[in-house]
Design an enzyme around this catalytic site. Structure first.
Site, PDB file in Angstrom:
ATOM      1  N   HIS A   1       0.820  -1.216   0.000  1.00 25.68           N
ATOM      2  CA  HIS A   1       0.000   0.000   0.000  1.00 25.68           C
ATOM      3  C   HIS A   1       0.865   1.283   0.000  1.00 25.68           C
ATOM      4  CE1 HIS A   1      -4.250   1.014   0.370  1.00 25.68           C
ATOM      5  NE2 HIS A   1      -3.857   2.115   0.949  1.00 25.68           N
TER       6      HIS A   1
ATOM      7  N   ASP B   1      -3.799   6.874  -2.399  1.00 31.58           N
ATOM      8  CA  ASP B   1      -4.925   6.449  -3.210  1.00 31.58           C
ATOM      9  C   ASP B   1      -4.390   5.797  -4.479  1.00 31.58           C
ATOM     10  OD1 ASP B   1      -7.611   6.176  -4.017  1.00 31.58           O
ATOM     11  OD2 ASP B   1      -7.541   8.060  -5.138  1.00 31.58           O
ATOM     12  N   GLY B   2      -5.157   4.898  -5.056  1.00 29.45           N
ATOM     13  CA  GLY B   2      -4.802   4.320  -6.349  1.00 29.45           C
ATOM     14  C   GLY B   2      -3.971   3.059  -6.283  1.00 29.45           C
TER      15      GLY B   2
ATOM     16  N   ARG C   1      -3.234  -3.391 -10.512  1.00 29.09           N
ATOM     17  CA  ARG C   1      -3.844  -4.039 -11.677  1.00 29.09           C
ATOM     18  C   ARG C   1      -3.115  -3.636 -12.963  1.00 29.09           C
ATOM     19  NH1 ARG C   1      -8.117  -3.217  -8.234  1.00 29.09           N
ATOM     20  NH2 ARG C   1      -8.742  -1.233  -9.153  1.00 29.09           N
TER      21      ARG C   1
END
Length: 109
Positions: A37, A41-42, A48
């Site tokens: 992490h 954000d994102g 992916r």
């Protein structure tokens, strides 16, 4: 952000996963990246993108995680993070790779 965690991921990728099948490597890269992490954000989107980049780099088509697969995706991702058992996640990604390949081949017909 602890730089050692990021370096460990890079080391795993280049040294420990080198002989794994490309789909397995892509899945592990996705799972381990999102686990650390690194961004506010994102993280999911970036992981992916990494998964699809790794697949495409090895001659596979990118996968799409459809809305109806989203719950299963989060479930197997959670299993891999809590138990370090990546088999269900690898199985899901493998199924999505096959689905994606079939879709691309149908376009060629």
């Amino acid at each position: 952000m602890d730089i050692l965690i990021h370096l460990k991921l890079i080391e795993e990728y280049y040294n420990n996963w080198i002989d794994y099948h490309p789909v397995v490597r892509a899945t592990l890269l996705h799972g381990e990246f999102v686990k650390i992490h690194p961004f506010i954000d994102g993280n999911g989107r970036t992981s992916r993108l990494l998964l699809n980049f790794e697949l495409m780099k090895n001659g596979y088509t990118p996968i799409i995680i459809k809305n109806e697969d989203r719950v299963k995706y989060y479930d197997v991702l959670d299993i891999s993070h809590t138990t370090m058992n990546y088999e269900p996640f690898i199985k899901l990604v493998s199924e999505l790779v096959i689905e994606s390949e079939k879709l691309w081949l149908s376009v060629l017909d």
